[in-house]
Design an enzyme around this catalytic site. Structure first.
Site, PDB file in Angstrom:
ATOM      1  N   GLU A  13       0.872  -1.196   0.000  1.00  0.00           N
ATOM      2  CA  GLU A  13       0.000   0.000   0.000  1.00  0.00           C
ATOM      3  C   GLU A  13       0.894   1.226   0.000  1.00  0.00           C
ATOM      4  O   GLU A  13       0.962   1.974   0.977  1.00  0.00           O
ATOM      5  CB  GLU A  13      -0.955   0.004   1.200  1.00  0.00           C
ATOM      6  CG  GLU A  13      -2.037   1.100   1.090  1.00  0.00           C
ATOM      7  CD  GLU A  13      -2.778   1.382   2.379  1.00  0.00           C
ATOM      8  OE1 GLU A  13      -3.286   0.444   3.020  1.00  0.00           O
ATOM      9  OE2 GLU A  13      -2.835   2.575   2.747  1.00  0.00           O
ATOM     10  N   HIS A  15       2.009   4.720  -1.828  1.00  0.00           N
ATOM     11  CA  HIS A  15       1.311   5.690  -2.671  1.00  0.00           C
ATOM     12  C   HIS A  15       2.251   6.595  -3.449  1.00  0.00           C
ATOM     13  O   HIS A  15       3.387   6.842  -3.044  1.00  0.00           O
ATOM     14  CB  HIS A  15       0.386   6.543  -1.814  1.00  0.00           C
ATOM     15  CG  HIS A  15      -0.616   5.732  -1.049  1.00  0.00           C
ATOM     16  ND1 HIS A  15      -1.573   4.964  -1.660  1.00  0.00           N
ATOM     17  CD2 HIS A  15      -0.798   5.559   0.281  1.00  0.00           C
ATOM     18  CE1 HIS A  15      -2.312   4.374  -0.740  1.00  0.00           C
ATOM     19  NE2 HIS A  15      -1.858   4.701   0.440  1.00  0.00           N
ATOM     20  N   HIS A 159      -9.557   1.502   0.038  1.00  0.00           N
ATOM     21  CA  HIS A 159      -8.674   2.426   0.754  1.00  0.00           C
ATOM     22  C   HIS A 159      -9.472   3.616   1.284  1.00  0.00           C
ATOM     23  O   HIS A 159     -10.449   4.026   0.673  1.00  0.00           O
ATOM     24  CB  HIS A 159      -7.579   2.905  -0.210  1.00  0.00           C
ATOM     25  CG  HIS A 159      -6.521   3.739   0.437  1.00  0.00           C
ATOM     26  ND1 HIS A 159      -6.634   5.107   0.561  1.00  0.00           N
ATOM     27  CD2 HIS A 159      -5.344   3.388   1.015  1.00  0.00           C
ATOM     28  CE1 HIS A 159      -5.547   5.558   1.180  1.00  0.00           C
ATOM     29  NE2 HIS A 159      -4.752   4.549   1.474  1.00  0.00           N
ATOM     30  N   ASP A 282       2.330   2.011   3.891  1.00  0.00           N
ATOM     31  CA  ASP A 282       1.534   3.231   3.684  1.00  0.00           C
ATOM     32  C   ASP A 282       2.460   4.423   3.466  1.00  0.00           C
ATOM     33  O   ASP A 282       2.174   5.540   3.906  1.00  0.00           O
ATOM     34  CB  ASP A 282       0.555   3.499   4.843  1.00  0.00           C
ATOM     35  CG  ASP A 282      -0.662   4.327   4.397  1.00  0.00           C
ATOM     36  OD1 ASP A 282      -0.721   4.731   3.220  1.00  0.00           O
ATOM     37  OD2 ASP A 282      -1.540   4.563   5.239  1.00  0.00           O
TER      38      ASP A 282
HETATM   39 MN    MN Z   1      -2.787   4.512   2.376  1.00  0.00          MN
END
Ligand code: MN
Length: 319
Positions: A13, A15, A159, A282
């Site tokens: 995950e 980004h 998400h 993340d």
């Molecule tokens: Mn995220």
């Protein structure tokens, strides 16, 4: 750090910002502070991965993607962003894979874009962010996306995004000034995304598409902790028959994104089984090292730790 001395680490995950798509974002989602790190897809990103021992990032566009745009605007933007994500991956194919951005406000086009992204661009699935033009993703109009995901056998990653403004007004506004995180990662994201997941089960989409695979981050947005109670109360008379816990355990995979807690991980392992848990950081909202360091002494066997760090991702995403 060489992979000879440690298990391979795949983080799923992670980004980034596409320059064109993210130029449409407003307010805190335009992210002046995070923007540089989100836009950087080679230099500092790879250096920080190396430093922390992250071998592969499965890249996904940051929230809110195209979910607040109408279809006419979202479809071409998502297509171009996915094409450019393929170029990013091609420049560092051993370090990156990708989840597609979907123009969910036009569900038929989103299903077609998912297929194109998977079959032509090599994406491993897709990520959706929060509400789509104010609607939860379990709404039947979005089911063509789930139908196609099942046919392609790729997961859809649910998400968080900014909660509905009416929810912020009713639930959070008294504390927003002093604790702005209450609306996002501190509470609001988890409540809304947990609700997305819960509603998906209640919608019975998994009865129509029993092989549909859904990923949730943040160790399941609290649902593993609540699973027994949800299942027990949803089974009470007055509720339609539904085996909530069985469906959740059968159709969901959960990641460690931004939730580096041994206690929460063990609860998740106990409810879901270790095969359903995948490593994620993340990035850049969380730094890489706290995640990779945390995994080093999780109270699990080496075999289970390796499943979380890479084996489950290889299986689910066919990496
Ligand atoms: Mn995220």
């Amino acid at each position: 750090m060489s992979t000879a001395q440690r298990p391979q680490v795949i983080a799923i995950e992670e980004h980034y910002f596409d320059p064109e798509l993210s130029s449409h974002f407003e307010g805190y989602e335009a992210q002046p502070k995070m923007g540089t790190r989100l836009l950087d897809i080679e230099d500092e990103r790879i250096r920080l991965m190396d430093e922390a021992g992250v071998d592969v990032q499965v890249l996904s566009h940051a929230a809110p993607g195209t979910h607040r745009m109408d279809g006419a605007k979202a479809v071409p933007l998502a297509q171009r962003a996915n094409d450019r994500l393929r170029e990013i991956i091609d420049r560092n194919p051993s370090r990156f894979a990708g989840f597609a951005t979907l123009p969910a406000s036009d569900p038929a086009a989103a299903a077609d874009e998912l297929e194109r992204a998977v079959t032509k661009l090599g994406m491993k699935g897709a990520m959706v962010h929060g509400l789509t033009q104010g609607l939860f993703i379990d709404d039947r109009r979005f089911w063509p996306i789930f139908e196609r995901a099942q046919a392609l056998d790729v997961p859809i990653y649910i998400h968080p995004s900014r909660p509905h403004p009416a929810v912020i007004e009713a639930y959070y506004k008294d504390y927003v000034k002093e604790f702005p995180s209450i609306t996002n990662a501190g509470w609001g994201f988890g409540v809304e995304t947990g609700t997305q997941a819960l509603r998906l089960v209640l919608s019975r989409v998994f009865e129509t598409y029993p092989k549909l695979k859904i990923i949730c981050g943040h160790l399941g947005e609290g649902l593993p902790f609540l699973l027994w109670r949800i299942d027990m109360t949803m089974s009470r008379s007055g509720n339609s028959p539904l085996y909530f816990r069985d469906v959740f355990r059968n159709n969901f995979w959960l990641t460690t994104s931004g939730a580096f807690s041994h206690a929460a991980l063990l609860c998740t392992v106990m409810e879901m089984g270790v095969d359903r848990i995948l490593f994620a950081i993340d990035y850049p909202y969380c730094e890489n090292s706290p995640g990779t360091e945390w995994m080093k002494d999780v109270p699990l066997s080496t075999e289970d730790r390796i499943k979380i760090l890479n084996g489950n991702a290889k299986t689910l995403l066919r990496l």
